[in-house]
Scaffold this motif. Structure first.
Motif, PDB file in Angstrom:
ATOM      1  N   UNK A  47       0.856  -1.185   0.000  1.00 32.46           N
ATOM      2  CA  UNK A  47       0.000   0.000   0.000  1.00 32.46           C
ATOM      3  C   UNK A  47       0.886   1.227   0.000  1.00 32.46           C
ATOM      4  N   UNK A  48       0.502   2.246  -0.769  1.00 33.88           N
ATOM      5  CA  UNK A  48       1.158   3.555  -0.706  1.00 33.88           C
ATOM      6  C   UNK A  48       0.079   4.584  -0.409  1.00 33.88           C
ATOM      7  N   UNK A  49       0.400   5.510   0.496  1.00 33.12           N
ATOM      8  CA  UNK A  49      -0.590   6.499   0.939  1.00 33.12           C
ATOM      9  C   UNK A  49       0.048   7.880   0.938  1.00 33.12           C
ATOM     10  N   UNK A  50      -0.633   8.835   0.345  1.00 32.14           N
ATOM     11  CA  UNK A  50      -0.173  10.220   0.348  1.00 32.14           C
ATOM     12  C   UNK A  50      -0.675  10.931   1.597  1.00 32.14           C
ATOM     13  N   UNK A  51      -0.094  12.083   1.897  1.00 31.05           N
ATOM     14  CA  UNK A  51      -0.437  12.815   3.120  1.00 31.05           C
ATOM     15  C   UNK A  51      -1.910  13.173   3.176  1.00 31.05           C
ATOM     16  N   UNK A  52      -2.515  13.474   2.022  1.00 32.82           N
ATOM     17  CA  UNK A  52      -3.925  13.868   2.008  1.00 32.82           C
ATOM     18  C   UNK A  52      -4.853  12.661   2.046  1.00 32.82           C
ATOM     19  N   UNK A  53      -4.303  11.432   2.086  1.00 33.94           N
ATOM     20  CA  UNK A  53      -5.126  10.252   2.256  1.00 33.94           C
ATOM     21  C   UNK A  53      -5.342   9.407   1.022  1.00 33.94           C
ATOM     22  N   UNK A  54      -4.885   9.876  -0.145  1.00 31.45           N
ATOM     23  CA  UNK A  54      -5.040   9.069  -1.352  1.00 31.45           C
ATOM     24  C   UNK A  54      -4.259   7.766  -1.172  1.00 31.45           C
ATOM     25  N   UNK A  55      -4.910   6.655  -1.479  1.00 30.22           N
ATOM     26  CA  UNK A  55      -4.374   5.344  -1.098  1.00 30.22           C
ATOM     27  C   UNK A  55      -4.499   4.356  -2.260  1.00 30.22           C
ATOM     28  N   UNK A  56      -3.405   3.617  -2.508  1.00 24.48           N
ATOM     29  CA  UNK A  56      -3.412   2.621  -3.569  1.00 24.48           C
ATOM     30  C   UNK A  56      -2.822   1.323  -3.048  1.00 24.48           C
ATOM     31  N   UNK A  57      -3.479   0.217  -3.357  1.00 27.83           N
ATOM     32  CA  UNK A  57      -3.018  -1.095  -2.909  1.00 27.83           C
ATOM     33  C   UNK A  57      -2.882  -2.036  -4.096  1.00 27.83           C
ATOM     34  N   UNK A  58      -2.085  -3.069  -3.921  1.00 23.07           N
ATOM     35  CA  UNK A  58      -1.939  -4.048  -4.987  1.00 23.07           C
ATOM     36  C   UNK A  58      -1.197  -5.274  -4.499  1.00 23.07           C
ATOM     37  N   UNK A  59      -1.195  -6.320  -5.301  1.00 23.04           N
ATOM     38  CA  UNK A  59      -0.515  -7.574  -4.978  1.00 23.04           C
ATOM     39  C   UNK A  59       0.159  -8.108  -6.229  1.00 23.04           C
TER      40      UNK A  59
END
Length: 305
Positions: free
Chosen positions: A261-273
């Motif tokens: 998971x990568x998350x930006x300070x403003x909360x935008x979030x992306x996950x993957x496998x």
């Protein structure tokens, strides 16, 4: 090995000392002729508990003092939690994972024994990392985040005296110190990813010290080494964009499966496998990182920091 005495540099916290003693015992069981001496070192990060959390992850705060002992040849190895190791290795030093991996999950500790979803709105939750803060803000934006510093036992003491309603700590550290009785709930790896390398131990040593390298190699497990390599590859790529990064890899068939998971300070979030063979662990981590950054648009995410 010809050398009969080994000096291990370690931080002074109860958890760091437990980890170093554990490794010392394993080494002595392997070769009873070895004399092992621990050399506790006070790091800047342990002394100054008022530094901002983002500064507390820099190399100089928790690792540099131990590395200098190695480079000055006052110690033969240093013991770390893998998750605390900087991304870039210092020239002249390298590390290997040691043994198997403890549970990588995070734990919630609360006064009523409540799980995360049952905490009341505005409950004060103490956490020591940006990754935990960002995931907490995503799952429970109605909670109050409070910065938390100190070793595991001092954090628990602050919670016991009422400074916090709940804490988030690594399960591995609690188990190693025999403090798992305080755990209210385990945060599922399906929805909450830990810091890369969490639960694994590392031995750092001089690259040219082939005796120590050969000794440590007896305790390196392929699965743990590959999983940590994949997780740190994600961190290495995404850290250049200033993002909070979580990653966890586990055995799957003849290889591993990596979740990130990568998350930006403003909360935008992306996950993957992504999955693949053991031998390609680093490539798997790098490829998954690129996929996540592409989804989030690197420039847009990076400017949030």
């Amino acid at each position: 090995m010809r050398r009969k005495k080994i000096i291990i540099a370690t931080r002074q916290s109860p958890l760091a000392l437990w980890q170093s003693r554990f490794i010392a015992q394993q080494l002595q069981c392997f070769d009873s002729r070895l004399m092992i001496q621990l050399a506790p070192i006070a790091t800047q990060g342990d002394r100054d508990l008022h530094l901002p959390l983002d500064q507390a992850t820099q190399r100089g705060l928790f690792v540099a003092a131990l590395e200098q002992e190695l480079l000055a040849q006052r110690a033969d190895m240093a013991v770390h939690s893998v998750k605390d190791l900087p991304i870039a290795e210092l020239p002249g030093l390298t590390f290997s994972t040691f043994g198997g991996r403890e549970v990588a999950q995070e734990a919630l500790i609360s006064h009523q024994g409540s799980p995360l979803e049952a905490l009341p709105p505005q409950a004060r939750v103490g956490t020591s990392s940006r990754l935990r803060q960002q995931q907490l803000a995503y799952h429970r934006p109605d909670l109050t985040l409070k910065a938390l510093r100190g070793n595991v036992t001092s954090r628990l003491q602050q919670w016991l005296q009422g400074d916090y309603d709940a804490l988030i700590l690594a399960v591995a550290g609690l188990k190693r110190l025999g403090l798992q009785r305080y755990i209210s709930a385990y945060l599922s790896l399906d929805t909450w990813l830990p810091a890369p390398g969490q639960g694994a131990l590392a031995v750092q040593y001089r690259t040219e010290d082939h005796e120590i390298q050969a000794l440590v190699a007896h305790f390196t497990e392929l699965e743990t080494e590959a999983c940590v390599t994949a997780e740190r590859a994600v961190l290495r790529r995404c850290s250049t964009e200033g993002l909070a990064v979580g990653a966890y890899a586990h055995p799957q068939g003849a290889g591993l499966q990596l979740h990130a998971v990568v998350i930006a300070a403003h909360g935008e979030r992306y996950t993957g496998s992504l999955s693949g063979p053991w031998a390609l662990a680093g490539s798997i981590g790098g490829q998954l990182a690129e996929t996540l950054l592409a989804q989030g648009c690197i420039a847009r995410l990076a400017t949030a920091y």
